[in-house]
Design a protein around this motif. Structure first.
Motif, PDB file in Angstrom:
ATOM      1  N   THR A 125       0.797  -1.269   0.007  1.00  0.00           N
ATOM      2  CA  THR A 125       0.082  -0.003   0.044  1.00  0.00           C
ATOM      3  C   THR A 125       0.835   1.352  -0.163  1.00  0.00           C
ATOM      4  N   VAL A 126       1.981   1.157   0.824  1.00  0.00           N
ATOM      5  CA  VAL A 126       2.840   2.475   0.849  1.00  0.00           C
ATOM      6  C   VAL A 126       3.563   2.611  -0.656  1.00  0.00           C
ATOM      7  N   ASP A 127       3.888   1.447  -1.139  1.00  0.00           N
ATOM      8  CA  ASP A 127       4.643   1.636  -2.583  1.00  0.00           C
ATOM      9  C   ASP A 127       3.523   2.136  -3.795  1.00  0.00           C
ATOM     10  N   THR A 128       2.252   1.709  -3.520  1.00  0.00           N
ATOM     11  CA  THR A 128       1.435   1.991  -4.336  1.00  0.00           C
ATOM     12  C   THR A 128       1.073   3.602  -4.140  1.00  0.00           C
ATOM     13  N   ILE A 129       1.032   4.075  -3.197  1.00  0.00           N
ATOM     14  CA  ILE A 129       0.840   5.398  -2.813  1.00  0.00           C
ATOM     15  C   ILE A 129       2.049   6.179  -3.295  1.00  0.00           C
ATOM     16  N   ALA A 130       3.162   5.808  -3.032  1.00  0.00           N
ATOM     17  CA  ALA A 130       4.387   6.552  -3.240  1.00  0.00           C
ATOM     18  C   ALA A 130       4.529   6.716  -4.732  1.00  0.00           C
ATOM     19  N   ASN A 131       4.050   5.360  -5.332  1.00  0.00           N
ATOM     20  CA  ASN A 131       4.310   5.433  -6.944  1.00  0.00           C
ATOM     21  C   ASN A 131       3.367   6.340  -7.430  1.00  0.00           C
ATOM     22  N   GLY A 132       2.234   6.227  -7.060  1.00  0.00           N
ATOM     23  CA  GLY A 132       1.163   6.884  -7.761  1.00  0.00           C
ATOM     24  C   GLY A 132       1.503   8.534  -7.660  1.00  0.00           C
ATOM     25  N   ALA A 133       1.851   8.781  -6.152  1.00  0.00           N
ATOM     26  CA  ALA A 133       1.797  10.443  -6.076  1.00  0.00           C
ATOM     27  C   ALA A 133       3.088  10.667  -6.908  1.00  0.00           C
ATOM     28  N   ALA A 134       4.164  10.006  -6.904  1.00  0.00           N
ATOM     29  CA  ALA A 134       5.629  10.281  -7.875  1.00  0.00           C
ATOM     30  C   ALA A 134       5.284  10.326  -9.128  1.00  0.00           C
ATOM     31  N   GLY A 135       4.395   9.586  -9.704  1.00  0.00           N
ATOM     32  CA  GLY A 135       4.195   9.345 -11.280  1.00  0.00           C
ATOM     33  C   GLY A 135       3.372  10.874 -11.507  1.00  0.00           C
ATOM     34  N   LEU A 136       2.349  11.138 -10.483  1.00  0.00           N
ATOM     35  CA  LEU A 136       1.426  12.303 -10.761  1.00  0.00           C
ATOM     36  C   LEU A 136       2.305  13.595 -10.934  1.00  0.00           C
ATOM     37  N   ALA A 137       3.258  13.546  -9.786  1.00  0.00           N
ATOM     38  CA  ALA A 137       4.237  14.976  -9.712  1.00  0.00           C
ATOM     39  C   ALA A 137       5.075  14.956 -10.989  1.00  0.00           C
ATOM     40  N   ALA A 138       5.627  13.830 -11.374  1.00  0.00           N
ATOM     41  CA  ALA A 138       6.604  13.791 -12.649  1.00  0.00           C
ATOM     42  C   ALA A 138       5.819  14.094 -13.794  1.00  0.00           C
ATOM     43  N   ALA A 139       4.535  13.567 -14.079  1.00  0.00           N
ATOM     44  CA  ALA A 139       3.989  13.853 -15.264  1.00  0.00           C
ATOM     45  C   ALA A 139       3.447  15.232 -15.408  1.00  0.00           C
ATOM     46  N   SER A 140       3.176  15.897 -14.259  1.00  0.00           N
ATOM     47  CA  SER A 140       2.766  17.402 -14.153  1.00  0.00           C
ATOM     48  C   SER A 140       3.978  18.154 -14.327  1.00  0.00           C
ATOM     49  N   THR A 141       4.779  17.876 -13.707  1.00  0.00           N
ATOM     50  CA  THR A 141       6.152  18.737 -14.016  1.00  0.00           C
ATOM     51  C   THR A 141       6.731  18.711 -15.291  1.00  0.00           C
ATOM     52  N   SER A 142       6.679  17.551 -15.922  1.00  0.00           N
ATOM     53  CA  SER A 142       7.302  17.482 -17.427  1.00  0.00           C
ATOM     54  C   SER A 142       6.216  17.988 -18.545  1.00  0.00           C
ATOM     55  N   MET A 143       4.892  17.874 -18.139  1.00  0.00           N
ATOM     56  CA  MET A 143       3.856  18.580 -19.101  1.00  0.00           C
ATOM     57  C   MET A 143       4.025  19.799 -18.914  1.00  0.00           C
ATOM     58  N   LEU A 144       4.583  20.633 -17.902  1.00  0.00           N
ATOM     59  CA  LEU A 144       4.604  22.225 -17.885  1.00  0.00           C
ATOM     60  C   LEU A 144       5.749  22.672 -18.760  1.00  0.00           C
ATOM     61  N   ILE A 145       6.719  21.910 -19.061  1.00  0.00           N
ATOM     62  CA  ILE A 145       7.689  22.121 -20.067  1.00  0.00           C
ATOM     63  C   ILE A 145       7.245  21.535 -21.606  1.00  0.00           C
ATOM     64  N   TYR A 146       6.898  20.517 -21.726  1.00  0.00           N
ATOM     65  CA  TYR A 146       6.619  19.786 -23.019  1.00  0.00           C
ATOM     66  C   TYR A 146       5.565  20.114 -23.711  1.00  0.00           C
ATOM     67  N   VAL A 147       4.352  20.320 -23.172  1.00  0.00           N
ATOM     68  CA  VAL A 147       3.174  21.001 -23.800  1.00  0.00           C
ATOM     69  C   VAL A 147       3.494  22.236 -24.512  1.00  0.00           C
ATOM     70  N   PRO A 148       3.910  23.233 -23.757  1.00  0.00           N
ATOM     71  CA  PRO A 148       4.317  24.599 -24.703  1.00  0.00           C
ATOM     72  C   PRO A 148       5.102  24.344 -25.777  1.00  0.00           C
ATOM     73  N   VAL A 149       6.116  23.490 -25.528  1.00  0.00           N
ATOM     74  CA  VAL A 149       7.088  23.170 -26.487  1.00  0.00           C
ATOM     75  C   VAL A 149       6.464  22.464 -27.674  1.00  0.00           C
ATOM     76  N   ASP A 150       5.596  21.523 -27.494  1.00  0.00           N
ATOM     77  CA  ASP A 150       4.826  20.979 -28.411  1.00  0.00           C
ATOM     78  C   ASP A 150       3.687  21.648 -29.294  1.00  0.00           C
ATOM     79  N   VAL A 151       3.198  22.532 -28.758  1.00  0.00           N
ATOM     80  CA  VAL A 151       2.562  23.526 -29.195  1.00  0.00           C
ATOM     81  C   VAL A 151       3.048  24.377 -30.195  1.00  0.00           C
ATOM     82  N   VAL A 152       4.281  24.848 -29.686  1.00  0.00           N
ATOM     83  CA  VAL A 152       5.010  25.840 -30.975  1.00  0.00           C
ATOM     84  C   VAL A 152       5.565  25.222 -31.847  1.00  0.00           C
ATOM     85  N   SER A 153       5.999  23.859 -31.598  1.00  0.00           N
ATOM     86  CA  SER A 153       6.603  23.119 -32.811  1.00  0.00           C
ATOM     87  C   SER A 153       5.555  22.722 -33.771  1.00  0.00           C
TER      88      SER A 153
END
Length: 153
Positions: A125-153
């Motif tokens: 359960t701890v691993d599931t929570i940790a991996n879920g929260a980490a995945g959410l944080a990672a995807a959100s962080t990378s999309m803040l960079i990648y989406v604007p670049v993808d729109v421009v290109s």
């Protein structure tokens, strides 16, 4: 010593091992860059097909339609034209992937610690929570960079 406890010990040892973040960033970003470069021509064709679909009735056959995707009205350039716009995609992909890996590896132990502090004792359960929260944080962080670049290109 049964198999389940041996696997748990190996899992705990692997989790406690020092993570070489620099190597992970280099390999992760490098492989993701290679993936983006490999798939970029398909993305270009998809975009050109979307633009051309409004005029699809003007083509006598599907072969003519697909030939037109490499033609001058869409920047042409034949096979070379399939790689048009690759540099901005890669310029955005490298920092986005680095941000993803950094956020993922930075959030996972913090989320696990927070789950244990909340009274959750089950390792799965701890691993599931940790991996879920980490995945959410990672995807959100990378999309803040990648989406604007993808729109421009």
């Amino acid at each position: 010593l049964n198999r389940a406890s041996a696997e748990e010990m190996l899992s705990d040892a692997a989790a406690d091992a020092e993570l070489d973040l620099g190597r992970l960033l280099l390999l992760g970003s490098g492989l993701y860059t290679l993936l983006n470069a490999t798939l970029h021509p398909l993305n270009v064709l998809k975009t050109r097909a979307q633009v051309a679909s409004s005029r699809a009735a003007a083509y006598p056959s599907q072969l003519d339609f697909f030939r037109s995707l490499l033609g001058p009205q869409y920047g042409g350039g034949g096979v070379r034209g399939l790689f048009a716009g690759l540099v901005p995609v890669l310029v955005g992909a490298i920092p986005a992937r680095a941000a993803y890996i950094t956020a993922l590896e930075g959030m996972r132990p913090r989320a696990a610690k927070a789950a244990r502090a909340a009274g959750i004792e089950s390792k799965p359960t701890v691993d599931t929570i940790a991996n879920g929260a980490a995945g959410l944080a990672a995807a959100s962080t990378s999309m803040l960079i990648y989406v604007p670049v993808d729109v421009v290109s």
